[in-house]
Write an enzyme that holds these catalytic residues in place. Structure first.
Site, PDB file in Angstrom:
ATOM      1  N   GLY A  21       0.056  10.821   1.610  1.00 36.19           N
ATOM      2  CA  GLY A  21      -0.488  10.332   2.650  1.00 36.19           C
ATOM      3  C   GLY A  21       0.242  11.324   3.744  1.00 36.19           C
ATOM      4  O   GLY A  21      -0.385  11.266   5.223  1.00 36.19           O
ATOM      5  N   ASN A  23      -0.083  14.337   5.054  1.00 31.37           N
ATOM      6  CA  ASN A  23      -0.895  15.576   5.621  1.00 31.37           C
ATOM      7  C   ASN A  23      -1.629  15.365   6.551  1.00 31.37           C
ATOM      8  O   ASN A  23      -1.756  15.947   7.485  1.00 31.37           O
ATOM      9  CB  ASN A  23      -1.709  16.549   3.719  1.00 31.37           C
ATOM     10  CG  ASN A  23      -2.910  15.177   3.745  1.00 31.37           C
ATOM     11  OD1 ASN A  23      -2.968  14.034   3.160  1.00 31.37           O
ATOM     12  ND2 ASN A  23      -4.706  15.733   4.606  1.00 31.37           N
ATOM     13  N   GLY A  25      -2.622  12.246  10.662  1.00 24.43           N
ATOM     14  CA  GLY A  25      -2.306  10.733  10.525  1.00 24.43           C
ATOM     15  C   GLY A  25      -0.666  10.029  10.530  1.00 24.43           C
ATOM     16  O   GLY A  25      -0.102  10.669  10.658  1.00 24.43           O
ATOM     17  N   SER A 150      -3.025  -3.454   7.001  1.00 28.11           N
ATOM     18  CA  SER A 150      -3.891  -3.735   8.329  1.00 28.11           C
ATOM     19  C   SER A 150      -3.738  -5.471   8.966  1.00 28.11           C
ATOM     20  O   SER A 150      -3.866  -6.194   8.064  1.00 28.11           O
ATOM     21  CB  SER A 150      -4.754  -2.769   7.935  1.00 28.11           C
ATOM     22  OG  SER A 150      -5.872  -3.484   9.056  1.00 28.11           O
ATOM     23  N   TYR A 174     -11.924  -2.455   1.022  1.00 27.34           N
ATOM     24  CA  TYR A 174     -10.975  -1.380   1.935  1.00 27.34           C
ATOM     25  C   TYR A 174     -10.173  -2.847   3.118  1.00 27.34           C
ATOM     26  O   TYR A 174      -8.280  -3.082   1.987  1.00 27.34           O
ATOM     27  CB  TYR A 174     -11.755  -1.324   3.984  1.00 27.34           C
ATOM     28  CG  TYR A 174     -10.174  -0.422   4.620  1.00 27.34           C
ATOM     29  CD1 TYR A 174      -9.573   0.410   4.074  1.00 27.34           C
ATOM     30  CD2 TYR A 174     -10.387  -1.371   5.758  1.00 27.34           C
ATOM     31  CE1 TYR A 174      -8.155   0.773   5.482  1.00 27.34           C
ATOM     32  CE2 TYR A 174      -8.832  -1.155   6.734  1.00 27.34           C
ATOM     33  CZ  TYR A 174      -8.278   0.046   6.438  1.00 27.34           C
ATOM     34  OH  TYR A 174      -7.017  -0.174   7.075  1.00 27.34           O
TER      35      TYR A 174
END
Length: 306
Positions: A21, A23, A25, A150, A174
């Site tokens: 990931g 690309n 953030g 998280s 999530y």
């Protein structure tokens, strides 16, 4: 802990890191920071157009080895396998695998193999990728696997009998996937130690950081999220620090969990943080591992063979 910044990161020249990931953030910020300290950064990206823009940013930050884009779609286990096989053929070793990519609160979708998209991408895709890259990790002097969780993991329990909840909720998969990231880290560390590997399996979370994860929310909620980001969130350049610390610092230990040191772990500099009782459940970690093997078809091989 005193304030810690990218400049405090040890020199990374000669080290190879794969960031999923990468690309946008936290993944992009990780790639930039690691490249600025000399690492060869492999940017695992699904979207080719966004990857090209991100690559330029990481190239501009790089102090030594030029970064490379590695096409990777974690929502397709066939693609994960193909990506891993290419890397095992082409690389000598892999020092750090940063399992960063994720999707959040998206409409109901399924992966190429039919799994719910958030659990399938955030956990199952990374479970498969890590197992398939063990040959490369095993050839590194001190390999690390860093999984990004998280603070919302505290609201979750893993459903084993009905692991895909009947009736879709944007948030439940999530939150469950973020608990799965911690249970995976826990059992990965246990299994690596049992096999006599010097691998460190660690986790981190960014607190409340302004990233593009809220792009999956409905328009009305997305606008509210953007306002909340501006008012309360820390920038992604701060949110990324715990996972960078976990990936590089010498005082990081087995199954550590790193997050911000501020109020309710929402912002601040990296520190070791706690986790829920559910995230410390060794039986649940083993059951999740067995479920993940069954769903992905990936069994970890600890003898160094592919």
């Amino acid at each position: 802990m005193a304030t810690w910044a990218v400049e405090d990161m040890p020199e990374q020249t000669g080290r190879t890191v794969l960031v999923t990931g990468a690309n946008s953030g936290l993944g992009l910020r990780s790639a930039e920071a690691l490249a600025s300290r000399g690492a060869l950064v492999l940017m695992g990206c699904r979207n080719h157009e966004r990857a090209a823009v991100a690559l330029e940013a990481v190239e501009n930050a790089a102090a030594d080895a030029p970064p490379e884009v590695v096409p990777l779609d974690l929502a397709d286990l066939d693609d994960v396998r193909g990506c891993a096989e290419r890397l095992v053929r082409e690389l000598d070793h892999l020092d750090v695998l940063m399992n960063n990519a994720g999707v959040m609160a998206i409409p109901h979708r399924r992966t190429s193999q039919g799994f719910e998209m958030q659990f399938g991408t955030n956990h199952l895709g990374h479970f498969a990728l890590t197992g398939l890259l063990l040959p490369l990790l095993g050839r590194a002097d001190a390999p690390r696997v860093v999984s990004v969780s998280s603070i919302v993991h505290r609201a979750a329990r893993i459903r084993f009998e009905d692991w895909e909840k009947t009736g879709y909720s944007r948030w439940f998969p999530y939150i469950q996937s973020k608990l799965a990231n911690l249970l995976f880290t826990r059992d990965l560390q246990r299994r690596a130690a049992t096999a006599g590997w010097g691998l460190l399996a660690v986790a981190a979370h960014p607190g409340y950081a302004a990233t593009n994860l809220s792009s999956g929310l409905p328009t009305a909620y997305r606008l509210g999220a953007r306002l909340s980001d501006r008012l309360f969130a820390q920038p992604d350049r701060m949110g990324v620090l715990p996972q960078l610390y976990a990936a590089t610092m010498p005082d990081v230990g087995p199954d550590d969990y790193w997050g911000p040191d501020g109020f309710m772990e929402r912002r601040g500099s990296p520190k070791r943080v706690g986790r829920s009782a559910a995230a410390r459940d060794d039986d649940a970690a083993r059951r999740l591992w067995e479920l993940s093997e069954r769903l992905t078809g990936i069994t970890y091989t600890w003898n160094g063979d592919a």
